[in-house]
Design an enzyme around this catalytic site. Sequence first.
Site, mmCIF file in Angstrom:
data_model
loop_
_atom_site.group_PDB
_atom_site.id
_atom_site.type_symbol
_atom_site.label_atom_id
_atom_site.label_comp_id
_atom_site.label_asym_id
_atom_site.label_seq_id
_atom_site.Cartn_x
_atom_site.Cartn_y
_atom_site.Cartn_z
ATOM 1 N N CYS A 39 -24.365 11.039 0.894
ATOM 2 C CA CYS A 39 -25.074 12.278 0.766
ATOM 3 C C CYS A 39 -26.634 12.175 0.545
ATOM 4 C CB CYS A 39 -24.454 12.665 -0.938
ATOM 5 S SG CYS A 39 -24.706 11.462 -2.084
ATOM 6 N N HIS A 151 -18.144 6.193 -17.373
ATOM 7 C CA HIS A 151 -18.935 6.097 -16.204
ATOM 8 C C HIS A 151 -20.512 6.371 -16.272
ATOM 9 C CE1 HIS A 151 -20.471 7.902 -12.477
ATOM 10 N NE2 HIS A 151 -19.443 7.455 -11.803
ATOM 11 N N GLU A 153 -23.046 7.773 -14.991
ATOM 12 C CA GLU A 153 -23.413 8.809 -15.171
ATOM 13 C C GLU A 153 -23.343 9.564 -16.299
ATOM 14 O OE1 GLU A 153 -23.446 13.374 -13.263
ATOM 15 O OE2 GLU A 153 -22.676 11.750 -11.761
ATOM 16 N N THR A 191 -21.401 14.908 -12.046
ATOM 17 C CA THR A 191 -21.547 15.550 -10.664
ATOM 18 C C THR A 191 -20.674 15.303 -9.666
ATOM 19 O OG1 THR A 191 -23.113 13.869 -10.147
ATOM 20 C CG2 THR A 191 -24.249 15.664 -10.951
ATOM 21 N N CYS A 221 -21.996 18.386 -7.571
ATOM 22 C CA CYS A 221 -22.900 18.268 -6.520
ATOM 23 C C CYS A 221 -22.319 18.802 -5.120
ATOM 24 C CB CYS A 221 -23.517 16.928 -6.484
ATOM 25 S SG CYS A 221 -22.754 15.958 -5.016
ATOM 26 N N ASN A 251 -16.192 9.986 -6.962
ATOM 27 C CA ASN A 251 -15.907 10.928 -5.943
ATOM 28 C C ASN A 251 -15.144 10.378 -4.956
ATOM 29 O OD1 ASN A 251 -17.666 10.698 -3.200
ATOM 30 N ND2 ASN A 251 -18.790 9.578 -4.767
#
Length: 340
Positions: A39, A151, A153, A191, A221, A251
């Site tokens: 990405c 995580h 994030e 995200t 995202c 993801n």
Amino acid sequence: MSAASPGIEPAAINPVTEREKPSAPGSKRVLLAKPRGYCAGVDRAVIAVEKALELYGPPVYVRKEIVHNRHVVDTLRERGVIFVEETSEVPEGALVVFSAHGVSPAVHAEAKERNLRTIDATCPLVTKVHKEVNRFAREDYDILLIGHEGHEEVEGTAGEAPEHVQLVDTADDAAKAHVRDPSKVVWLSQTTLSVDETMERVDQLRERFPNLADPPSDDICYATSNRQVAVKAMAAECDLVLVVGSKNSSNSKRLVEVALQAGARDAHLIDYAHEVDEAWLSGVDTVGVTSGASVPDVLVMELLGWLAERGWGDVEEVTTANEKIAFALPRELRKPEPRS
């Protein structure tokens, strides 16, 4: 959640209704998802580290993994990048890059105290969520952050306003969440989650807090969402879906779950083609292939070559969106504009 995302164009062909009908039983083929792989945020982060090596030379320190992919991390390590768990491990005055997953204000403060030169490679879409946390904290909201405990994030996002943020990972977390004022509560999310899983948590929270506010824009995202849509489009036709990605990539793991939920008979996460267990291919006609948002496409091409050697050489790309978005490099790495 809105269907539109920045920098995205819908595919011209509806992959479900307009693609050729599935091949006859016994004919081997591969359905290759598009979009897949890198990405814009991952691309930016990896280039940032490569650019730092080019400008400053090794060693370049990186706090945590720059992105969650074994191949990327190993390749950068070979080029002189030193990955550390905490900023305290970086020698005073050295150069450190913060990963695409983002860090808390406390980490920035520690780096400043230790006179570290920093390059912040946080994905701009993660930064957007950080700003949302700050905005709602200023307005004295309780913030229910949907994400996975531990995580990176989530740690960085919650660290923006820890006194206002509660993590909601499981259904049990949703049932136990406590807010001071049910009229001033908002949900935000990591995200890289599954869209369906996130909305399941939101529905659970909204049953308890009917005035639960939504994020001002989608937190999941565009790339995470797009890769899940592409897998859903092909999963029902697949006997097996192979997702290229690392086990610590949220993801990528979600893509395996989405494939199974959308009708694939079997699905597995692999880093490299040689990790495929040939027993998985027994009785398989159609193999679906995709990759997580931190995976370079060379690994997918190696998997396609491995499958072709075993009879799955007919590859059909299933396109559900065309991604156009790109992010500028961190300001520390941008060349100054020439003076006129």
